[in-house]
Design a protein around this motif. Structure first.
Motif, PDB file in Angstrom:
ATOM      1  N   SER A 181      36.188  23.313   3.443  1.00  9.42           N
ATOM      2  CA  SER A 181      35.450  23.670   4.648  1.00  9.42           C
ATOM      3  C   SER A 181      35.464  22.459   5.576  1.00  9.42           C
ATOM      4  N   TYR A 182      35.017  22.627   6.834  1.00  8.01           N
ATOM      5  CA  TYR A 182      34.903  21.478   7.728  1.00  8.01           C
ATOM      6  C   TYR A 182      34.010  20.398   7.117  1.00  8.01           C
ATOM      7  N   LYS A 183      32.901  20.798   6.497  1.00  8.03           N
ATOM      8  CA  LYS A 183      31.973  19.819   5.929  1.00  8.03           C
ATOM      9  C   LYS A 183      32.658  18.983   4.858  1.00  8.03           C
ATOM     10  N   LEU A 208      35.747  16.841   6.712  1.00  8.25           N
ATOM     11  CA  LEU A 208      35.364  15.769   7.630  1.00  8.25           C
ATOM     12  C   LEU A 208      34.615  14.642   6.936  1.00  8.25           C
ATOM     13  N   THR A 265      37.174  14.869  18.939  1.00  9.32           N
ATOM     14  CA  THR A 265      38.367  14.282  18.337  1.00  9.32           C
ATOM     15  C   THR A 265      39.026  13.325  19.320  1.00  9.32           C
ATOM     16  N   CYS A 301      40.167  12.098   5.337  1.00  4.87           N
ATOM     17  CA  CYS A 301      39.984  12.355   6.761  1.00  4.87           C
ATOM     18  C   CYS A 301      39.417  11.133   7.471  1.00  4.87           C
TER      19      CYS A 301
END
Length: 381
Positions: A317-319, A322, A347, A327
């Motif tokens: 997921s993004y969580k 990131l 970004t 990342c």
């Protein structure tokens, strides 16, 4: 020094495709001046994702317009138009994404503009190009994806046509515009003469499907068939796709089926032993593999596959993504700030020059924020 320092771009574009091109040119050092309506600015300021706004403009507007200046001008007013023409005379590039015929009405089409500034690069974004039965249709990302066949590549076999979750057509078109503009700037260095660069959402969306459309044209015009479950590419053999595991999912890319089953310590049925069956029997093979994947966790399988250098991945997921060190090491997130001191995270430019990452602190301008300084600098009054 960034590569495009010293280049001035006048951006008459709105929404996403044109402004995203201006964003990349600004990131690479160009001075990008948005020409906007007095008061309200460009229409894209009010297009919001999840109704999120920073000051009076949407957050998504800020993502595509950071590090630009804004000059407000009424192009229907002769005095303002004359000021804009003076800017054009000093610029290197101008871009717009008005429908065909609009710039001709205003008096800023290429034939007129090149008499003002023969060295100018004139960039045009359209929905469907300037000719053909669709030329004056509204060019919008979802509509272009839907017309181009793109929606039959996503999702699974029994799903409805499924568009991308990104503004895919817009963003690729913006990238293609930047490529064309930079190529034209290089050509100008050789010839001393400007040129007209044209891109369209539809042509760019055709281009990004080049491998699939080429397959269709040379394979008896058979429509792409999405996998029944776990589809990731309509034209690739099993085991390519997404599989559920005991605790999450796993992505399996370009791994030969026989190598995969050997690593999983399972016997491959004789009906799948020939590589020639791996595409026509893709659904059956993926169904055969699925129960084995579901017996163990994603990490269990990664611990087996990664030492063998298999193309495979966890699905984040993004969580999760990131906050992962993989990342964070890229330093892709930056903080920008408006002229009012409002801060937001976004970004950065993904390009590095001589190993240096490009960070820009300035967020998008307010409509007409830079009128006074631009009019003084360019002696417009």
């Amino acid at each position: 020094m960034l590569p495009l320092e010293g280049i001035t771009v006048l951006e008459f574009a709105q929404f996403m495709a044109g402004p995203s091109a201006g964003l990349k040119m600004a990131d690479l050092g160009a001075r990008v001046i948005k020409i906007e309506r007095p008061g309200s600015g460009e229409a894209g300021r009010q297009i919001a994702i999840k109704n999120l706004f920073i000051d009076e403009s949407s957050m998504v507007f800020h993502t595509a317009n950071r590090n630009k200046e804004s000059y407000a001008a009424n192009l229907k007013d002769p005095a303002d138009l004359e000021k804009v023409k003076k800017l054009i005379a000093r610029a290197d590039v101008m871009t717009h994404n008005f429908r065909p015929g609009v710039m001709e009405k205003i008096g800023l089409d290429f034939e007129v503009v090149k008499t003002i500034n023969p060295q100018l690069i004139y960039g045009v974004v359209s929905g469907y190009s300037s000719k053909g039965p669709w030329a004056k249709k509204p060019g919008q990302d979802l509509l272009i994806q839907s017309l181009s066949g793109f929606n039959y590549l996503n999702g699974n076999a029994n799903d409805n046509p499924t568009p991308s979750g990104l503004a895919t057509s817009d963003i690729f078109t913006g990238a293609h515009l930047v490529q064309g503009v930079i190529a034209a700037l290089i050509q100008r260095c050789k010839t001393g003469v400007g040129s007209k660069v044209e891109v369209s959402l539809l042509e760019s969306t055709i281009d990004i499907q080049f491998e699939l459309i080429t397959t269709y044209l040379n394979d008896g015009e058979k429509s792409p068939q999405r996998a029944k479950k776990g589809n990731a590419h309509a034209y690739l053999d099993a085991p390519y796709g997404i599989y559920k595991t005991k605790d999450n999912y796993i992505a399996i890319a370009l791994v030969p089926l026989t190598s995969l089953t050997k690593a999983m310590n399972i016997s491959l049925p004789s009906e799948f032993s020939s590589k020639e069956t791996w595409f026509p029997k893709r659904d059956q093979i993926m169904e055969f593999l699925s129960p084995y994947f579901e017996k163990e966790s994603t990490q269990y399988w990664l611990d087996i596959f990664e030492p063998l250098d298999f193309c495979c991945s966890d699905i984040y997921s993004y969580k999760q993504f990131l906050n992962h060190e993989g990342c964070k090491a890229l330093q892709m997130i930056q903080e920008v700030e408006t002229s009012d001191g409002i801060k937001m995270k976004t970004t950065r430019c993904p390009i590095r020059i001589d190993g240096e990452r490009i960070f820009k602190r300035k967020s998008a301008p307010k409509p007409g924020e830079n009128n006074a300084s631009i009019e003084k600098e360019f002696n417009l009054n």
